[in-house]
Design a protein around this motif. Structure first.
Motif, short mmCIF file in Angstrom:
data_model
loop_
_atom_site.label_atom_id
_atom_site.label_comp_id
_atom_site.label_asym_id
_atom_site.label_seq_id
_atom_site.Cartn_x
_atom_site.Cartn_y
_atom_site.Cartn_z
N ASN A 52 0.87 -1.19 0.00
CA ASN A 52 0.00 0.00 0.00
C ASN A 52 0.90 1.23 0.00
O ASN A 52 2.11 1.11 0.13
N ASP A 62 1.61 -8.80 1.21
CA ASP A 62 2.44 -7.79 1.88
C ASP A 62 2.82 -8.27 3.28
O ASP A 62 4.00 -8.24 3.68
N GLU A 191 -4.28 -18.43 -5.78
CA GLU A 191 -5.66 -18.92 -5.87
C GLU A 191 -5.99 -19.50 -7.24
O GLU A 191 -5.46 -19.06 -8.26
N1 AR6 Z 1 2.29 -15.58 -2.32
C1 AR6 Z 1 1.64 -15.30 -3.48
N2 AR6 Z 1 0.42 -14.73 -3.51
C2 AR6 Z 1 -0.17 -14.43 -2.34
C3 AR6 Z 1 0.44 -14.67 -1.09
C4 AR6 Z 1 1.74 -15.28 -1.12
N3 AR6 Z 1 2.40 -15.54 0.02
N4 AR6 Z 1 -0.41 -14.24 -0.12
C5 AR6 Z 1 -1.51 -13.76 -0.74
N5 AR6 Z 1 -1.37 -13.86 -2.07
P1 AR6 Z 1 -3.47 -8.90 -1.61
P2 AR6 Z 1 -3.89 -6.37 -3.10
C6 AR6 Z 1 -2.27 -13.45 -3.15
O1 AR6 Z 1 -4.73 -8.67 -0.85
O2 AR6 Z 1 -5.22 -6.84 -3.60
C7 AR6 Z 1 -2.32 -5.49 1.80
O3 AR6 Z 1 -2.88 -5.29 3.07
C8 AR6 Z 1 -3.72 -13.25 -2.81
O4 AR6 Z 1 -4.39 -14.50 -2.81
O5 AR6 Z 1 -2.27 -9.35 -0.87
O6 AR6 Z 1 -2.96 -5.72 -4.07
C9 AR6 Z 1 -1.46 -4.30 1.35
O7 AR6 Z 1 -0.79 -3.70 2.43
C10 AR6 Z 1 -4.19 -12.37 -3.96
O8 AR6 Z 1 -4.49 -13.19 -5.10
O9 AR6 Z 1 -3.03 -7.53 -2.39
C11 AR6 Z 1 -2.48 -3.40 0.73
O10 AR6 Z 1 -3.13 -2.60 1.72
C12 AR6 Z 1 -2.95 -11.55 -4.31
O11 AR6 Z 1 -1.87 -12.16 -3.58
C13 AR6 Z 1 -3.49 -4.34 0.11
O12 AR6 Z 1 -3.37 -5.56 0.85
C14 AR6 Z 1 -3.03 -10.08 -3.93
O13 AR6 Z 1 -3.82 -9.91 -2.78
C15 AR6 Z 1 -3.16 -4.63 -1.34
O14 AR6 Z 1 -4.19 -5.38 -1.90
#
Ligand code: AR6
Length: 210
Positions: A52, A62, A191
């Motif tokens: 973020n 993150d 996913e």
């Molecule tokens: N490895 C690969 N993919 C992952 C992992 C992992 N270890 N963990 C989750 N994902 P998101 P955004 C996938 O929500 O939508 C945070 O709080 C997950 O299943 O992580 O860009 C930041 O600080 C999904 O498909 O990121 C921001 O505030 C993808 O990663 C906000 O979330 C992205 O999901 C960013 O939201």
């Protein structure tokens, strides 16, 4: 697996799904991989964090990256003065097995985006392009991305994958033969919905060599 390997085990989608402007390229088939894996486990030159604007950590990927990297990461990030949406910044990787972390900030897909998706799409493309440019500036050869914005930020997976694969194909095409070109781009999804979205987008923009 490489895209070529992926397609050896997968029935090809109908030929008409292939965009004629993007014919098969063995070079690109060997340069792009789609895997279902935890980004924090990958021993690539750099992984990309879906951060973020504060760059001070959060949930999702993150949170996973900051937990695995240890406290040095947030300490370095706190000196970066945040990051704009669509932009990227690079840090060391601390306890992660990769060498660097590129932090980018994806767009939030609002209800308004359903009427006009051009702005979030531009910003999402910019995240991937800017991250790859930053990796090249640091002479890095391998980069792994999560499905940016498709989690908490609500970007529909199929729209994201289409924009991302198109952008990456154009980027790789425009650097073919340059000695600082990236050697491998990995999409590391968590996913099933993203795996399916990438399979379709790759059939369209990165079709396998016959
Ligand atoms: N490895 C690969 N993919 C992952 C992992 C992992 N270890 N963990 C989750 N994902 P998101 P955004 C996938 O929500 O939508 C945070 O709080 C997950 O299943 O992580 O860009 C930041 O600080 C999904 O498909 O990121 C921001 O505030 C993808 O990663 C906000 O979330 C992205 O999901 C960013 O939201």
């Amino acid at each position: 697996p490489t895209v070529a390997q992926l397609y050896r085990t997968r029935k090809l989608l109908p030929a008409e799904t292939i965009d004629p402007a993007f014919p098969p390229s063995q070079h690109l088939n060997d340069s792009v991989s789609v895997i279902r894996n935890d980004l924090t486990k990958l021993e690539v030159d750099c992984i990309v964090n879906a951060a973020n604007k504060s760059l001070l950590g959060g949930g999702g990927v993150d949170g996973a990256i900051h937990r695995a990297a240890g406290p040095g990461l947030v300490k370095e990030c706190s000196g970066l003065d945040g990051c704009d949406t669509g932009d990227a910044k690079i840090t060391q990787a601390y306890n992660l097995p990769c060498k660097y972390v590129v932090h980018t900030v994806g767009p939030i897909y609002h209800s308004a985006s359903r009427q006009d998706a051009t702005r979030p799409e531009k910003l999402l493309r910019s995240c991937y392009r800017t991250s790859m440019e930053l990796a090249m500036q640091h002479s890095l050869k391998t980069i792994a991305f999560p499905a940016i914005s498709t989690g908490v930020y609500g970007y529909p997976s199929h729209l994201a994958a289409r924009a991302v694969v198109h952008e990456v194909r154009q980027f790789l095409d425009s650097h073919v033969g340059q000695n600082n070109a990236l050697q491998r781009v990995t999409f590391s999804n968590f996913e099933q919905k993203d795996m399916e979205a990438y399979a379709k987008a790759i059939a369209k923009y990165l079709p396998p060599t016959p």
